[in-house]
Design a protein around this motif. Structure first.
Motif, PDB file in Angstrom:
ATOM      1  N   ARG A   1       0.810  -1.219   0.000  1.00  0.00           N
ATOM      2  CA  ARG A   1       0.000   0.000   0.000  1.00  0.00           C
ATOM      3  C   ARG A   1       0.847   1.275   0.000  1.00  0.00           C
ATOM      4  O   ARG A   1       0.532   2.233  -0.715  1.00  0.00           O
TER       5      ARG A   1
ATOM      6  N   GLN B   1       0.643   4.128  -2.708  1.00  0.00           N
ATOM      7  CA  GLN B   1       0.151   5.422  -2.240  1.00  0.00           C
ATOM      8  C   GLN B   1       1.116   6.545  -2.635  1.00  0.00           C
ATOM      9  O   GLN B   1       0.696   7.630  -3.055  1.00  0.00           O
TER      10      GLN B   1
ATOM     11  N   GLU C   1      -8.531  -0.201  -4.955  1.00  0.00           N
ATOM     12  CA  GLU C   1      -9.095   0.679  -3.923  1.00  0.00           C
ATOM     13  C   GLU C   1      -8.371   2.024  -3.869  1.00  0.00           C
ATOM     14  O   GLU C   1      -8.998   3.091  -3.820  1.00  0.00           O
ATOM     15  N   LEU C   2      -7.038   1.987  -3.881  1.00  0.00           N
ATOM     16  CA  LEU C   2      -6.263   3.228  -3.793  1.00  0.00           C
ATOM     17  C   LEU C   2      -6.465   4.105  -5.025  1.00  0.00           C
ATOM     18  O   LEU C   2      -6.633   5.322  -4.911  1.00  0.00           O
TER      19      LEU C   2
ATOM     20  N   SER D   1      -9.047   4.023  -7.201  1.00  0.00           N
ATOM     21  CA  SER D   1     -10.430   4.501  -7.286  1.00  0.00           C
ATOM     22  C   SER D   1     -10.667   5.659  -6.319  1.00  0.00           C
ATOM     23  O   SER D   1     -11.416   6.593  -6.616  1.00  0.00           O
ATOM     24  N   SER D   2     -10.007   5.606  -5.156  1.00  0.00           N
ATOM     25  CA  SER D   2     -10.129   6.695  -4.186  1.00  0.00           C
ATOM     26  C   SER D   2      -9.553   7.998  -4.754  1.00  0.00           C
ATOM     27  O   SER D   2     -10.126   9.081  -4.567  1.00  0.00           O
ATOM     28  N   LYS D   3      -8.412   7.883  -5.453  1.00  0.00           N
ATOM     29  CA  LYS D   3      -7.803   9.073  -6.061  1.00  0.00           C
ATOM     30  C   LYS D   3      -8.692   9.620  -7.179  1.00  0.00           C
ATOM     31  O   LYS D   3      -8.903  10.842  -7.282  1.00  0.00           O
TER      32      LYS D   3
ATOM     33  N   LYS E   1     -11.870   9.255  -7.422  1.00  0.00           N
ATOM     34  CA  LYS E   1     -13.064   9.806  -6.770  1.00  0.00           C
ATOM     35  C   LYS E   1     -12.815  11.241  -6.299  1.00  0.00           C
ATOM     36  O   LYS E   1     -13.683  12.109  -6.434  1.00  0.00           O
ATOM     37  N   SER E   2     -11.620  11.481  -5.772  1.00  0.00           N
ATOM     38  CA  SER E   2     -11.301  12.840  -5.319  1.00  0.00           C
ATOM     39  C   SER E   2     -11.280  13.804  -6.498  1.00  0.00           C
ATOM     40  O   SER E   2     -11.736  14.953  -6.380  1.00  0.00           O
TER      41      SER E   2
ATOM     42  N   TRP F   1     -14.605   2.904  -9.566  1.00  0.00           N
ATOM     43  CA  TRP F   1     -14.101   1.574  -9.205  1.00  0.00           C
ATOM     44  C   TRP F   1     -13.900   0.722 -10.460  1.00  0.00           C
ATOM     45  O   TRP F   1     -12.884   0.046 -10.602  1.00  0.00           O
TER      46      TRP F   1
END
Length: 206
Positions: free
Chosen positions: A73, A77, A135-136, A138-140, A142-143, A157
């Protein structure tokens, strides 16, 4: 007394790493079943009792190896730093980082591919690798979506999953099926063109 305890702790850690290294080597050659605790102990230069003291059984060794392998991770990240103006470079770096993390762990990944059908617990642990990467990312994405840079209807996603699956299948093609990727494109072209395909698709119409 404290020095004695410290030396003992260091020795235990070294023994543990020797056992893990031996297990990794044997499993890569003989699979899960062929890497018996007896063979692991012989290669590691310890007796079986020592293995059981550190790991209880062979399953304990596998869980430890997979947990070590899945600790990805932080480097992933780190490759996602920056704003939307850097998204292409960011995606290229993310794809490169993920692919190289798999290559660095190819022995264990190939073990997982072979053994996951017969050992569901291995498959479950192994699935954390691509899921963490998805997950990492898709989170970026999403932001960026929340900042208005990406379409609101975009399923971030799904976009991340398609991006990650490209590198996973490229890894299997090269290291499992022995397809010569270089005959078609360089690794760098793979990273760049996959990023361009994703970026062109998700920003279309914006």
């Amino acid at each position: 007394m404290e020095d004695s305890k410290k030396n003992e702790s260091t020795g235990d850690k070294g023994t543990r790493q020797c056992i893990l290294a031996a297990a990794r080597q044997l499993m890569a050659k003989k699979g899960f079943k062929g890497a018996t605790t007896r063979k692991i102990s012989e290669l590691a230069g310890v007796n079986e009792v020592t293995i059981f003291r550190h790991f209880t059984n062979k399953k304990g060794i596998v869980v430890e190896l997979l947990s070590e392998m899945l600790d990805v991770r932080q480097p992933l990240q780190n490759s996602l730093q920056g704003d939307f103006s850097q998204i292409r470079e960011m995606l290229i770096d993310y794809g490169r980082t993920y692919y190289n993390l798999m290559v660095d762990r190819k022995e264990l990944i190939l073990i997982c591919v072979i053994e996951s059908e017969n050992h569901p617990e291995v498959g479950k642990l192994f699935s954390n690798l691509p899921l963490s990467a998805i997950e990492l990312l898709s989170s970026k994405l999403k932001s960026f979506q929340e900042q208005g840079h990406l379409p609101q209807q975009l399923n971030v996603w799904s976009a991340a999953a398609m991006f990650i699956s490209t590198f996973f299948h490229a890894f299997l093609a090269v290291h499992r099926m022995h397809i010569d990727l270089g005959a078609r494109m360089t690794e760098e072209q793979l990273f760049e063109e996959t990023a361009d395909i994703l970026l062109n698709g998700i920003t279309k119409g914006t």
